[in-house]
Design a protein around this motif. Structure first.
Motif, PDB file in Angstrom:
ATOM      1  N   ASN A  38       4.957 -15.313  -0.947  1.00 55.50           N
ATOM      2  CA  ASN A  38       5.726 -15.445  -2.182  1.00 55.50           C
ATOM      3  C   ASN A  38       5.576 -14.251  -3.126  1.00 55.50           C
ATOM      4  OD1 ASN A  38       6.660 -17.971  -1.413  1.00 55.50           O
ATOM      5  ND2 ASN A  38       4.914 -19.010  -2.318  1.00 55.50           N
ATOM      6  N   VAL A  39       4.737 -13.307  -2.784  1.00 56.91           N
ATOM      7  CA  VAL A  39       4.461 -12.181  -3.675  1.00 56.91           C
ATOM      8  C   VAL A  39       5.725 -11.385  -3.974  1.00 56.91           C
ATOM      9  CG1 VAL A  39       3.264  -9.963  -3.832  1.00 56.91           C
ATOM     10  CG2 VAL A  39       2.024 -12.002  -3.132  1.00 56.91           C
ATOM     11  N   ALA A  40       6.548 -11.102  -2.973  1.00 60.96           N
ATOM     12  CA  ALA A  40       7.761 -10.303  -3.195  1.00 60.96           C
ATOM     13  C   ALA A  40       8.716 -11.011  -4.151  1.00 60.96           C
ATOM     14  CB  ALA A  40       8.455 -10.011  -1.868  1.00 60.96           C
ATOM     15  N   VAL A  41       8.831 -12.322  -4.029  1.00 56.84           N
ATOM     16  CA  VAL A  41       9.722 -13.086  -4.906  1.00 56.84           C
ATOM     17  C   VAL A  41       9.192 -13.087  -6.334  1.00 56.84           C
ATOM     18  CG1 VAL A  41      10.666 -15.375  -5.382  1.00 56.84           C
ATOM     19  CG2 VAL A  41      10.595 -14.526  -3.034  1.00 56.84           C
ATOM     20  N   VAL A  42       7.899 -13.298  -6.500  1.00 58.96           N
ATOM     21  CA  VAL A  42       7.316 -13.296  -7.847  1.00 58.96           C
ATOM     22  C   VAL A  42       7.470 -11.914  -8.468  1.00 58.96           C
ATOM     23  CG1 VAL A  42       5.189 -13.564  -9.174  1.00 58.96           C
ATOM     24  CG2 VAL A  42       5.727 -15.177  -7.347  1.00 58.96           C
ATOM     25  N   ARG A  43       7.246 -10.896  -7.694  1.00 58.49           N
ATOM     26  CA  ARG A  43       7.401  -9.531  -8.205  1.00 58.49           C
ATOM     27  C   ARG A  43       8.847  -9.281  -8.631  1.00 58.49           C
ATOM     28  NH1 ARG A  43       6.823  -3.810  -5.217  1.00 58.49           N
ATOM     29  NH2 ARG A  43       6.836  -2.587  -7.107  1.00 58.49           N
ATOM     30  N   ALA A  44       9.801  -9.734  -7.836  1.00 57.11           N
ATOM     31  CA  ALA A  44      11.213  -9.577  -8.181  1.00 57.11           C
ATOM     32  C   ALA A  44      11.541 -10.344  -9.461  1.00 57.11           C
ATOM     33  CB  ALA A  44      12.096 -10.057  -7.027  1.00 57.11           C
ATOM     34  N   PHE A  45      11.004 -11.561  -9.575  1.00 61.31           N
ATOM     35  CA  PHE A  45      11.253 -12.355 -10.772  1.00 61.31           C
ATOM     36  C   PHE A  45      10.709 -11.660 -12.013  1.00 61.31           C
ATOM     37  CE2 PHE A  45      10.096 -15.593 -13.891  1.00 61.31           C
ATOM     38  CZ  PHE A  45      11.335 -16.171 -14.108  1.00 61.31           C
ATOM     39  N   LEU A  46       9.520 -11.112 -11.914  1.00 61.49           N
ATOM     40  CA  LEU A  46       8.933 -10.415 -13.055  1.00 61.49           C
ATOM     41  C   LEU A  46       9.745  -9.184 -13.450  1.00 61.49           C
ATOM     42  CD1 LEU A  46       5.141 -10.695 -12.255  1.00 61.49           C
ATOM     43  CD2 LEU A  46       6.406 -11.852 -14.076  1.00 61.49           C
ATOM     44  N   ALA A  47      10.425  -8.583 -12.479  1.00 65.10           N
ATOM     45  CA  ALA A  47      11.246  -7.412 -12.777  1.00 65.10           C
ATOM     46  C   ALA A  47      12.486  -7.789 -13.592  1.00 65.10           C
ATOM     47  CB  ALA A  47      11.661  -6.711 -11.485  1.00 65.10           C
TER      48      ALA A  47
ATOM     49  N   ASP B 212      17.521  -3.232  -8.722  1.00 62.86           N
ATOM     50  CA  ASP B 212      17.828  -1.888  -8.222  1.00 62.86           C
ATOM     51  C   ASP B 212      16.978  -0.834  -8.918  1.00 62.86           C
ATOM     52  OD1 ASP B 212      19.715  -2.968  -6.515  1.00 62.86           O
ATOM     53  OD2 ASP B 212      21.440  -2.396  -7.750  1.00 62.86           O
ATOM     54  N   ALA B 213      16.788  -0.985 -10.224  1.00 59.00           N
ATOM     55  CA  ALA B 213      15.987  -0.017 -10.977  1.00 59.00           C
ATOM     56  C   ALA B 213      14.530  -0.021 -10.530  1.00 59.00           C
ATOM     57  CB  ALA B 213      16.069  -0.329 -12.472  1.00 59.00           C
ATOM     58  N   GLU B 214      14.045  -1.169 -10.085  1.00 62.90           N
ATOM     59  CA  GLU B 214      12.667  -1.279  -9.602  1.00 62.90           C
ATOM     60  C   GLU B 214      12.552  -0.966  -8.104  1.00 62.90           C
ATOM     61  OE1 GLU B 214       9.781  -2.049 -11.232  1.00 62.90           O
ATOM     62  OE2 GLU B 214      10.841  -2.044 -13.148  1.00 62.90           O
ATOM     63  N   LEU B 215      13.673  -0.585  -7.496  1.00 60.55           N
ATOM     64  CA  LEU B 215      13.723  -0.260  -6.060  1.00 60.55           C
ATOM     65  C   LEU B 215      13.311  -1.452  -5.193  1.00 60.55           C
ATOM     66  CD1 LEU B 215      12.214   3.329  -6.196  1.00 60.55           C
ATOM     67  CD2 LEU B 215      14.638   2.695  -6.167  1.00 60.55           C
ATOM     68  N   ILE B 216      13.717  -2.653  -5.612  1.00 57.78           N
ATOM     69  CA  ILE B 216      13.428  -3.874  -4.867  1.00 57.78           C
ATOM     70  C   ILE B 216      14.639  -4.204  -4.008  1.00 57.78           C
ATOM     71  CG2 ILE B 216      12.955  -6.346  -5.040  1.00 57.78           C
ATOM     72  CD1 ILE B 216      11.468  -5.710  -7.689  1.00 57.78           C
TER      73      ILE B 216
ATOM     74  N   ALA C 266       0.830  -1.214   0.000  1.00 54.47           N
ATOM     75  CA  ALA C 266       0.000   0.000   0.000  1.00 54.47           C
ATOM     76  C   ALA C 266       0.859   1.256   0.000  1.00 54.47           C
ATOM     77  CB  ALA C 266      -0.922  -0.005   1.212  1.00 54.47           C
ATOM     78  N   SER C 267       2.110   1.133   0.472  1.00 47.97           N
ATOM     79  CA  SER C 267       2.982   2.303   0.566  1.00 47.97           C
ATOM     80  C   SER C 267       3.676   2.645  -0.741  1.00 47.97           C
ATOM     81  CB  SER C 267       4.041   2.065   1.638  1.00 47.97           C
ATOM     82  OG  SER C 267       4.842   0.951   1.262  1.00 47.97           O
ATOM     83  N   ALA C 268       3.555   1.820  -1.791  1.00 49.44           N
ATOM     84  CA  ALA C 268       4.257   2.079  -3.050  1.00 49.44           C
ATOM     85  C   ALA C 268       3.686   3.322  -3.728  1.00 49.44           C
ATOM     86  CB  ALA C 268       4.136   0.885  -3.985  1.00 49.44           C
ATOM     87  N   ALA C 269       4.582   4.167  -4.161  1.00 48.34           N
ATOM     88  CA  ALA C 269       4.160   5.378  -4.858  1.00 48.34           C
ATOM     89  C   ALA C 269       3.849   5.040  -6.306  1.00 48.34           C
ATOM     90  CB  ALA C 269       5.271   6.420  -4.786  1.00 48.34           C
ATOM     91  N   PRO C 270       2.688   5.433  -6.821  1.00 49.36           N
ATOM     92  CA  PRO C 270       2.313   5.091  -8.193  1.00 49.36           C
ATOM     93  C   PRO C 270       3.322   5.580  -9.230  1.00 49.36           C
ATOM     94  CG  PRO C 270       0.452   6.056  -7.034  1.00 49.36           C
ATOM     95  CD  PRO C 270       1.651   6.171  -6.135  1.00 49.36           C
ATOM     96  N   ASP C 271       3.963   6.733  -8.976  1.00 50.13           N
ATOM     97  CA  ASP C 271       4.916   7.245  -9.950  1.00 50.13           C
ATOM     98  C   ASP C 271       6.219   6.457  -9.963  1.00 50.13           C
ATOM     99  OD1 ASP C 271       5.451   8.208  -7.383  1.00 50.13           O
ATOM    100  OD2 ASP C 271       6.537   9.935  -8.164  1.00 50.13           O
ATOM    101  N   ARG C 272       6.478   5.659  -8.938  1.00 47.21           N
ATOM    102  CA  ARG C 272       7.686   4.835  -8.883  1.00 47.21           C
ATOM    103  C   ARG C 272       7.424   3.417  -9.349  1.00 47.21           C
ATOM    104  NH1 ARG C 272      10.040   5.632  -3.009  1.00 47.21           N
ATOM    105  NH2 ARG C 272      10.146   3.420  -3.358  1.00 47.21           N
TER     106      ARG C 272
END
Length: 125
Positions: free
Chosen positions: A43-52, A95-99, A17-23
């Motif tokens: 597992n959401v954070a890992v899947v999100r990282a993989f997609l990045a 790093d570019a996705e701020l993960i 919920a804290s993610a800024a839409p512009d980022r």
């Protein structure tokens, strides 16, 4: 992974919920994920990282089989063999996705990498 599989994963994710839409260009996609029961919350954070970083593969061409030309040369179809993620490129993508890369996230990413390699290389068997 094919485009449909990647789209399904993207649709299944939920952003903090804290993610800024512009980022986060996928903020609207992540927000729809609560209705999808296919990814466990841990597992959401890992899947999100993989997609990045899922486009950052080390690939080598492999030839096999083929046919003989009248001149005696062999023409063989070339297919990609997925070796694994290019870790330098993957790190740049994260790093570019701020993960933030934690040991737990990296371990999960390596598990997804291994399973994706198996799926991507299925046709080589």
């Amino acid at each position: 992974m094919d485009a449909t599989s990647l789209a399904n994963l993207r649709d299944a994710l939920d952003d903090d919920a804290s993610a800024a839409p512009d980022r986060d260009p996928f903020a609207k996609v992540w927000a729809r994920a609560n209705a999808f029961e296919g990814i466990w919350p841990e597992n959401v954070a890992v899947v999100r990282a993989f997609l990045a970083v899922c486009s950052q593969w080390r690939v080598t061409p492999v030839s096999g089989g083929g046919m003989m030309t009248p001149a005696g040369n062999v023409i063989a179809p070339t297919v990609p063999l997925y070796i694994g993620l290019d870790y330098a490129a993957a790190r740049a993508g994260l790093d570019a996705e701020l993960i933030e890369v934690t040991p737990t996230l990296w371990q999960g990413l390596r598990v997804m990498e291994g399973e994706a390699c198996k799926a991507l290389n299925e046709d080589l068997k």
